[in-house]
Write a protein that holds these residues in place. Structure first.
Motif, PDB file in Angstrom:
ATOM      1  N   GLN A   6      80.297  18.736  55.906  1.00 43.21           N
ATOM      2  CA  GLN A   6      81.662  18.758  55.967  1.00 43.21           C
ATOM      3  C   GLN A   6      82.102  19.607  54.630  1.00 43.21           C
ATOM      4  O   GLN A   6      81.233  19.566  53.476  1.00 43.21           O
ATOM      5  CB  GLN A   6      82.263  17.452  55.887  1.00 43.21           C
ATOM      6  CG  GLN A   6      82.015  16.610  56.933  1.00 43.21           C
ATOM      7  CD  GLN A   6      82.967  17.164  58.098  1.00 43.21           C
ATOM      8  OE1 GLN A   6      84.146  17.606  57.758  1.00 43.21           O
ATOM      9  NE2 GLN A   6      82.476  17.157  59.336  1.00 43.21           N
ATOM     10  N   ARG A   7      83.178  20.387  54.582  1.00 42.21           N
ATOM     11  CA  ARG A   7      83.571  20.915  53.229  1.00 42.21           C
ATOM     12  C   ARG A   7      84.193  19.750  52.508  1.00 42.21           C
ATOM     13  O   ARG A   7      84.804  18.650  52.857  1.00 42.21           O
ATOM     14  CB  ARG A   7      85.058  21.622  53.768  1.00 42.21           C
ATOM     15  CG  ARG A   7      84.811  23.161  54.115  1.00 42.21           C
ATOM     16  CD  ARG A   7      86.184  23.596  54.636  1.00 42.21           C
ATOM     17  NE  ARG A   7      87.189  23.646  53.417  1.00 42.21           N
ATOM     18  CZ  ARG A   7      87.266  24.639  52.672  1.00 42.21           C
ATOM     19  NH1 ARG A   7      86.649  25.655  52.888  1.00 42.21           N
ATOM     20  NH2 ARG A   7      88.356  24.667  51.807  1.00 42.21           N
ATOM     21  N   PRO A   8      83.830  19.781  51.108  1.00 47.27           N
ATOM     22  CA  PRO A   8      84.397  18.754  50.129  1.00 47.27           C
ATOM     23  C   PRO A   8      86.076  18.761  50.590  1.00 47.27           C
ATOM     24  O   PRO A   8      86.808  19.970  50.632  1.00 47.27           O
ATOM     25  CB  PRO A   8      84.273  19.484  48.919  1.00 47.27           C
ATOM     26  CG  PRO A   8      83.015  20.221  49.042  1.00 47.27           C
ATOM     27  CD  PRO A   8      82.978  20.869  50.341  1.00 47.27           C
ATOM     28  N   LYS A   9      86.670  17.456  50.653  1.00 44.41           N
ATOM     29  CA  LYS A   9      87.985  17.310  51.110  1.00 44.41           C
ATOM     30  C   LYS A   9      88.380  15.762  50.601  1.00 44.41           C
ATOM     31  O   LYS A   9      87.533  15.146  50.246  1.00 44.41           O
ATOM     32  CB  LYS A   9      88.223  17.500  52.261  1.00 44.41           C
ATOM     33  CG  LYS A   9      87.482  16.702  53.216  1.00 44.41           C
ATOM     34  CD  LYS A   9      87.856  16.990  54.705  1.00 44.41           C
ATOM     35  CE  LYS A   9      87.061  16.109  55.447  1.00 44.41           C
ATOM     36  NZ  LYS A   9      87.360  16.215  56.978  1.00 44.41           N
ATOM     37  N   VAL A  10      89.676  15.650  50.491  1.00 41.12           N
ATOM     38  CA  VAL A  10      90.165  14.255  50.403  1.00 41.12           C
ATOM     39  C   VAL A  10      90.885  14.057  51.662  1.00 41.12           C
ATOM     40  O   VAL A  10      91.956  14.915  52.198  1.00 41.12           O
ATOM     41  CB  VAL A  10      91.197  14.109  49.223  1.00 41.12           C
ATOM     42  CG1 VAL A  10      91.683  12.846  49.086  1.00 41.12           C
ATOM     43  CG2 VAL A  10      90.195  14.317  47.783  1.00 41.12           C
ATOM     44  N   ASP A  11      90.750  12.890  52.436  1.00 37.01           N
ATOM     45  CA  ASP A  11      91.576  12.563  53.552  1.00 37.01           C
ATOM     46  C   ASP A  11      91.989  11.371  53.266  1.00 37.01           C
ATOM     47  O   ASP A  11      91.288  10.192  53.004  1.00 37.01           O
ATOM     48  CB  ASP A  11      90.528  12.546  54.671  1.00 37.01           C
ATOM     49  CG  ASP A  11      90.251  13.945  55.495  1.00 37.01           C
ATOM     50  OD1 ASP A  11      91.187  14.868  54.916  1.00 37.01           O
ATOM     51  OD2 ASP A  11      89.827  14.037  56.423  1.00 37.01           O
ATOM     52  N   ARG A  12      93.297  11.289  53.506  1.00 41.45           N
ATOM     53  CA  ARG A  12      94.134   9.991  53.449  1.00 41.45           C
ATOM     54  C   ARG A  12      94.184   9.187  54.849  1.00 41.45           C
ATOM     55  O   ARG A  12      94.511   9.816  55.664  1.00 41.45           O
ATOM     56  CB  ARG A  12      95.426  10.330  53.064  1.00 41.45           C
ATOM     57  CG  ARG A  12      95.748  10.082  51.389  1.00 41.45           C
ATOM     58  CD  ARG A  12      97.235  10.804  51.013  1.00 41.45           C
ATOM     59  NE  ARG A  12      97.327  11.555  49.891  1.00 41.45           N
ATOM     60  CZ  ARG A  12      97.294  12.876  50.354  1.00 41.45           C
ATOM     61  NH1 ARG A  12      97.357  13.260  51.507  1.00 41.45           N
ATOM     62  NH2 ARG A  12      97.158  13.400  48.960  1.00 41.45           N
ATOM     63  N   ASP A  26      89.951  21.779  45.143  1.00 40.75           N
ATOM     64  CA  ASP A  26      91.275  21.551  45.693  1.00 40.75           C
ATOM     65  C   ASP A  26      91.225  19.991  45.704  1.00 40.75           C
ATOM     66  O   ASP A  26      92.266  19.250  46.059  1.00 40.75           O
ATOM     67  CB  ASP A  26      91.238  22.151  47.024  1.00 40.75           C
ATOM     68  CG  ASP A  26      91.309  23.669  46.939  1.00 40.75           C
ATOM     69  OD1 ASP A  26      91.744  24.024  45.640  1.00 40.75           O
ATOM     70  OD2 ASP A  26      91.002  24.404  47.766  1.00 40.75           O
ATOM     71  N   ALA A  27      90.092  19.267  46.334  1.00 42.80           N
ATOM     72  CA  ALA A  27      89.824  17.839  46.704  1.00 42.80           C
ATOM     73  C   ALA A  27      90.461  17.107  45.288  1.00 42.80           C
ATOM     74  O   ALA A  27      91.148  16.335  45.342  1.00 42.80           O
ATOM     75  CB  ALA A  27      88.766  17.635  47.072  1.00 42.80           C
ATOM     76  N   TYR A  49      88.926  17.356  37.067  1.00 46.93           N
ATOM     77  CA  TYR A  49      89.332  18.663  37.850  1.00 46.93           C
ATOM     78  C   TYR A  49      89.090  19.770  36.748  1.00 46.93           C
ATOM     79  O   TYR A  49      88.436  20.958  37.357  1.00 46.93           O
ATOM     80  CB  TYR A  49      90.849  18.416  37.846  1.00 46.93           C
ATOM     81  CG  TYR A  49      91.645  19.586  38.296  1.00 46.93           C
ATOM     82  CD1 TYR A  49      91.421  20.163  39.741  1.00 46.93           C
ATOM     83  CD2 TYR A  49      92.446  20.193  37.637  1.00 46.93           C
ATOM     84  CE1 TYR A  49      92.357  21.369  40.115  1.00 46.93           C
ATOM     85  CE2 TYR A  49      93.176  21.550  37.845  1.00 46.93           C
ATOM     86  CZ  TYR A  49      93.108  21.804  39.107  1.00 46.93           C
ATOM     87  OH  TYR A  49      93.526  22.950  39.377  1.00 46.93           O
ATOM     88  N   ASP A  50      89.293  19.510  35.257  1.00 47.59           N
ATOM     89  CA  ASP A  50      88.734  20.742  34.514  1.00 47.59           C
ATOM     90  C   ASP A  50      87.471  21.084  34.794  1.00 47.59           C
ATOM     91  O   ASP A  50      86.929  22.117  34.517  1.00 47.59           O
ATOM     92  CB  ASP A  50      89.299  20.164  32.931  1.00 47.59           C
ATOM     93  CG  ASP A  50      90.554  20.347  32.637  1.00 47.59           C
ATOM     94  OD1 ASP A  50      91.336  20.674  33.281  1.00 47.59           O
ATOM     95  OD2 ASP A  50      90.834  19.968  31.437  1.00 47.59           O
ATOM     96  N   HIS A  51      86.578  20.057  34.939  1.00 49.62           N
ATOM     97  CA  HIS A  51      85.060  20.334  34.949  1.00 49.62           C
ATOM     98  C   HIS A  51      84.758  21.261  36.156  1.00 49.62           C
ATOM     99  O   HIS A  51      84.002  22.228  35.997  1.00 49.62           O
ATOM    100  CB  HIS A  51      84.270  19.351  35.039  1.00 49.62           C
ATOM    101  CG  HIS A  51      84.322  18.609  33.687  1.00 49.62           C
ATOM    102  ND1 HIS A  51      83.516  17.468  33.710  1.00 49.62           N
ATOM    103  CD2 HIS A  51      84.860  18.524  32.559  1.00 49.62           C
ATOM    104  CE1 HIS A  51      83.454  16.976  32.208  1.00 49.62           C
ATOM    105  NE2 HIS A  51      84.545  17.629  31.687  1.00 49.62           N
ATOM    106  N   THR A  52      85.678  21.097  37.532  1.00 48.78           N
ATOM    107  CA  THR A  52      85.535  21.730  38.397  1.00 48.78           C
ATOM    108  C   THR A  52      85.808  23.273  38.208  1.00 48.78           C
ATOM    109  O   THR A  52      85.139  24.238  38.537  1.00 48.78           O
ATOM    110  CB  THR A  52      86.298  21.392  39.735  1.00 48.78           C
ATOM    111  OG1 THR A  52      87.556  21.112  39.282  1.00 48.78           O
ATOM    112  CG2 THR A  52      85.826  19.864  39.985  1.00 48.78           C
ATOM    113  N   ILE A  53      86.878  23.330  37.414  1.00 47.42           N
ATOM    114  CA  ILE A  53      87.533  24.593  37.186  1.00 47.42           C
ATOM    115  C   ILE A  53      86.152  25.508  36.203  1.00 47.42           C
ATOM    116  O   ILE A  53      86.071  26.667  36.420  1.00 47.42           O
ATOM    117  CB  ILE A  53      88.853  24.751  36.329  1.00 47.42           C
ATOM    118  CG1 ILE A  53      89.859  24.197  37.524  1.00 47.42           C
ATOM    119  CG2 ILE A  53      89.021  25.987  35.836  1.00 47.42           C
ATOM    120  CD1 ILE A  53      91.033  24.272  36.851  1.00 47.42           C
ATOM    121  N   GLN A  54      85.853  24.816  35.279  1.00 49.73           N
ATOM    122  CA  GLN A  54      84.711  25.235  34.267  1.00 49.73           C
ATOM    123  C   GLN A  54      83.540  25.663  35.069  1.00 49.73           C
ATOM    124  O   GLN A  54      82.825  26.766  35.032  1.00 49.73           O
ATOM    125  CB  GLN A  54      84.410  24.266  33.354  1.00 49.73           C
ATOM    126  CG  GLN A  54      85.073  24.325  32.318  1.00 49.73           C
ATOM    127  CD  GLN A  54      84.815  23.556  31.186  1.00 49.73           C
ATOM    128  OE1 GLN A  54      84.139  22.476  31.399  1.00 49.73           O
ATOM    129  NE2 GLN A  54      84.767  23.992  29.675  1.00 49.73           N
TER     130      GLN A  54
END
Lengths: 359, 359, 359, 359, 359
Positions: B102-108, B232-233, B257-262
């Motif tokens: 699966q693509r990384p994601k957040v599902d509610r 995005d997740a 989140y900052d780490h994912t950007i790095q």
């Protein structure tokens, strides 16, 4: 050196799963002792002095004034921790100060802001500037001594302009502006390099030229990586409405934001110029190669029929057997005829090539 | 191997029209038995044990504490189903756990969140980490044993930091952060490969070099595909306001989140470096080729007129018929004259080439 | 010259950390004296005169009318400062006027707007036009005398159209429109250059052609840099709702905005044409090179077997030793046979090449 | 065939100015008779039968149940019109059903939705699926018999899962999901083609290989054109709030939306792989060419000086005239000397080339 | 012709600073007399007639009906002005009608809309269609007679469909739709050209082919420039809520908007195909060139050692001096031996080349 720098930039991470907020000195922080300076000022006076680490816990923000705590060097994590404890900075914010390099950004915490920017010096090397802004307090952390803040210190010392009366947010703006403006001279130097390369590419394109173009491109890319998120950070600072930044300071921040856009504009311009330099280099080299190949091929082509004629008259057909066998060899002017034939062939080919504009 | 991995990544789909929520073991799930571990902790204590599948239906979330259910291996769909039934996870969410990748994601979902991330190991191989967060419960599903969570387990066991008192959402953050941070060492190794290739490209560019560059690019692309949607997740998790994530945890998530950007920054930097390596390889190879062709062509060009002269004096015009026929052959120094003519021609050409800077 | 211009464009920055709002004359401002003109008009009359610097502090906006203060030249910072003091312009705004070049933009200040655009003349050279709009006042600052405003001055003098009665915002619109429209003739000339180059590229592609294409591309890029942010500025002006711009003027500003889009359209079209010219040049050059190489190679290839035949019959095998040694040399028509063999070989090759469509 | 398909896709338009909503059979609709099937079901039962065109006007939606009208084939416009009249579909919607190909989209009309998707089969061929959703009614129009809906029909017949009780919107979701999932097997096959080509490119790159790569790229592009707007359509369906789609169905639609994103991910991955294949092909071909040219040029270069030596000793200078004329010819070991000279020259060149790593 | 068209498109601007709203006939407007037609209709009747310019001021919109004023030709600015005066069109709007070419757009004025679109005919030539919509009035201005509106006129005359009863906004939609749909046949023809070129590129790639590909690309670009802003215009028209466009017409406008998207899709598809044609052309040409060079080089390479052997036996070493001097010349089968040596060498090389797959 370019390679070393880029390696430094990337060897960075705290082991996965480490307790968040753990303060670890950066591997490249060096062993130079940390220097701590403070400026404590209000509209009427300005006190400047060097601080010993032991004094941090008892540090006070002057009543009705502003305190600027300026930490130069990150080798001693205890100092960073002490400052954080004294002023209630968030552990994650302190981690970002030590955990170099961070992307330029603005992080909001409950009662303070963390602004991270990158100073750029020439030859292109970047240094992280971490700045905390809280009520009447600015705390800056630099990787090492040496910064573009001297004119600001002068203005504080001499009370030039309104800097002493405009609060901590104005001081923060001044520091940000100084960091952003410090990129211009470096860009100017890179611009000169690009122009020099522009001439080299046409006059003397060697593989070394290409490598230099790539080095300039890498440096521009590094500046770009420093300024692009800085622009977003300044824009976020502009939209900050938590009260830490007063409306009157906003017009100055907008000016600083404009400067980041100007830097980006220049960087993009130079990048385009450098990119077109690569094309120009390739076309210049292939042009040279073509010229060589063409002249040499033409030369070879002219001699091929001549050699053929010489070969024909080197054949050994026996004239004594029959008069049809190579009578030219026994003509009175046979040799001259052969030479003339060769000259005519060469001349004809030269004319043809010239007509075709191949020469 | 690179090829095999990419094939694995893509051979994936449930037949069109299958009942949604049908749980099918993934073809590559393997036959290793599934390991189930639980951590049941509150601020004062932490119980860790291995669970038998039969115990799942009677599993309880500790009063005032947090339960971390850690399932390693996906070969037994019954276990996934049992966990889903026990805690009321949505069938589609369970399908996503099994239906790899699966693509990384957040599902509610109504009362729980499903967060999917990808762990990256070196040589680049990704593993899906599915994490459920619901009230005082975190359930994680891994493709196979082996994960970057050991330091977190240690902190839970020893009560380091505040992890035991900060709730399930903080545990989830810690796990996400560990997964994201696990990419840094791999990136570092790829960075070293890129630097090694940078030198090889200049010193010894062979087709194999190109293939290695492409292999690195593929691996970077795979990391990119893992981290881009992860960003995005994380950003969605940050904006999550259903109450499952408490405000206090948000500042930590922002750090993650900052780490994912790095990571993305580094990936893009390496990708750019690798892309420019291809150009450098091509220019290095064509440079070599040009050099060879040039030297050889020049050599040929010098000998062509010499051979012509030798050909001329190999002609058989009969001197006895007329003195105009090849008188040179009967000169006293004819041969020396011919040799000198050849040497002069060769020398003249060499001078000309040198003047033109072709040599 | 192109290089000089680009250098001018980039040598620009106030030393980092300078007091914000410090007014420093631009290094390239020149020494020409500054000219100050004013137009003071209301629907019924229009007064035009030259102003001495000393008169600035006592300057008045006419009751019920509009004042247009037109400063040409930036060598005297005192004048800029005097104007700023008289009308209360923000120091940062004045800094932008002097600190050339600024990106085109609209800056809102408390009681005035600053609009910065760039005039473009041919050969491509840009000039910053800084315009202040405040209640019934327009103040313009130009880098040097010479502008596209003459038709507007005429309309003011002669009272053509409604310009005298439509207020300061309409005057501002007229000035912006004149600046934007001034780009069209330059673009037209560049368009003609592109078309000329299009023909040159096919008929006579020399390296100089490539350099000219690049020069045109640079100039188009410079216009693009002037017009792209100008479009954003006009769009911001359109959305301006501080009351300085009246609804009736908005429809005119939209027209001006449309013009910026048209300029951009044309610039992009020419840029695409110029970009495809580079490709066409390269393909034209390589086409020529291929043609040369092909013809020459074919020629060489035809002569190679002929020379070989001549070489064979130049061998010295002794016929007296055995009749197998080169009997052809002693045939009656041996020589003719050899010549025929050569002709047949050449003819056969020519046929083959023609059949293969290589000729 | 690829070409034919692409032509079919584009030859499409109703003459300009035609009365909107005019129903014209598509030129390629063929003459196969139209098949009409209906499923009329409620939670307890499911009736399935073939419908005659004449029955359409009297068709009823079952009370408390759902009607699925499945029209296969578009050759008879009267049937489309009859269905439209019976259920009040908008003429423009019906026009879109017939006017093939339409981009995948969702169109809202007063009391119904029109969803258009494209089924993809292998070798890549797309088929328009037009689906109407209105209160308790789903009407689907296919270009021709053959679809991926059989598992759904089975679930309806056997009452598997909750499909019978979840309403028309759930049926619509199931159909959309089946269409989207039908792309996965095709993608897998294209993926295998890409991998096969990857090997061919290295082992045996012929022009045919390039053509096959391009064919795969075209097919991927066609899938991309089908899935890209489909993603937007699914996302619009997700945000649809007119009440036709119930909240409970939304979580399923989100899953379907995720699948479209996964398809796009895979398509983009394959496209990148195919694009890099072209580069690899070119570099592989030029590599081969370079190898040939290099070996041949080297060979020629070695023989050139040898032939020159032979040419020298083929000259006819008369030794009898003077002892300076070619004394070598009269040495005892003259011939061996010449042969040795040739061997030494060749050997020297070979050493030189080997030292330069040209061999 | 392509060049002329592009020149026309760009030679356009009113001198900078001109009074806004000044109506100047376009330089290329020609001298053809302007034709004015009117359709005055209500649900029950339709009056169609030619109008003399003098009648414009007294023109009336029919009570309860719609007036369509259709002006063909722009050579007489007085007519445009008269129409503008009669119906109160804004001077800037009238300027846009005359000032050709304008980008397709929708401009809102107080009581009317101006819609500008571009008709496209084959060979690609665009014509500006300016349409005013106001209460029960549509006024269209065309550059010259000839338009795709005939079917609409027919429907008005014969009362086909509901066009007579659906108001001015529906008429406007019909006209827009006709203009957009007029692009399809042209696109189809360009599509056929692309396919023809696709075959030519493989079978017979000459420089002329490349020029034709570029011509097609230019034409596609021109259509793109016409349709891209048209899509935005239609989308703006869709969102228009000033009451001039009634909700019932909106569903038709959405259909027209869909058509613009379809045109864009097709244009992009063809552009991609044309772009890949250029690559294919280059690879096809270089393939040919490679083939020639390879065959010729191989041929040359085979003959080089043969000629060398012939050269060796053409040397004049004196056998009488020593038996070591060229004994082969005096062998019984010396000549045959030499010929055999040559044949063996040639055969060996051929075998080697074949083994290496160079032949």
């Amino acid at each position: 050196m370019g390679r070393k720098r880029s390696r430094k930039r990337i060897k960075r991470w705290v082991p996965a799963g480490t307790l968040p907020g753990t303060l670890v000195a950066h591997a490249e922080a060096g062993l130079e002792p940390v220097q701590i300076h403070i400026f404590s000022y209000d509209p009427d006076r300005c006190e400047e002095r060097v601080l010993r680490p032991g004094e941090i816990p008892s540090l006070r923000v002057p009543e009705k004034g502003v305190l600027w705590l300026d930490v130069r060097g990150l080798s001693d994590t205890a100092i960073v921790k002490a400052v954080g404890d004294r002023f209630g900075f968030h552990p994650l914010a302190l981690e970002d100060v030590l955990n170099i390099p961070q992307r330029p950004k603005v992080d909001r915490y409950e009662n303070h802001l963390l602004i991270i920017l990158r100073e750029v010096t020439y030859p292109v090397e970047t240094e992280q500037m971490s700045m905390f802004l809280s009520d009447r307090l600015v705390a800056t952390f630099q990787e090492r001594p040496g910064d573009p803040f001297e004119p600001i210190r002068d203005r504080l010392r001499k009370g030039l302009g309104k800097i002493r009366s405009l609060g901590a947010d104005y001081l923060l703006y001044s520091l940000c502006d100084a960091v952003v403006d410090s990129i211009f001279p470096t860009l100017e130097k890179l611009g000169e390099e690009v122009e020099t390369l522009e001439e080299t590419v046409i006059s003397d394109p060697v593989p070394q030229t290409l490598r230099e173009i790539r080095e300039v491109k890498k440096q521009l890319l590094e500046i770009r990586r420093a300024i692009w998120p800085a622009r977003d950070a300044m824009s976020e600072l502009l939209r900050e409405d938590s009260g830490v930044i007063r409306p009157g300071t906003r017009v100055f921040l907008r000016d600083c934001y404009d400067h980041t856009i100007q830097v980006m504009d220049m960087v993009e311009t130079y990048r385009e110029m450098a990119a077109s330099l690569v094309d120009e280099y390739i076309s210049s080299v292939s042009n040279r190669m073509n010229e060589i190949m063409k002249v040499l091929t033409i030369m070879a082509t002219i001699f091929i029929p001549l050699s053929f004629i010489a070969g024909v008259y080197g054949m050994n057909f026996d004239h004594q057997v029959s008069p049809f066998n190579m009578p030219e060899l026994y003509w009175r002017y046979g040799y001259l005829f052969a030479l003339f034939l060769m000259a005519a062939t060469a001349g004809g080919l030269l004319c043809y090539f010239r007509k075709k504009k191949w020469l």
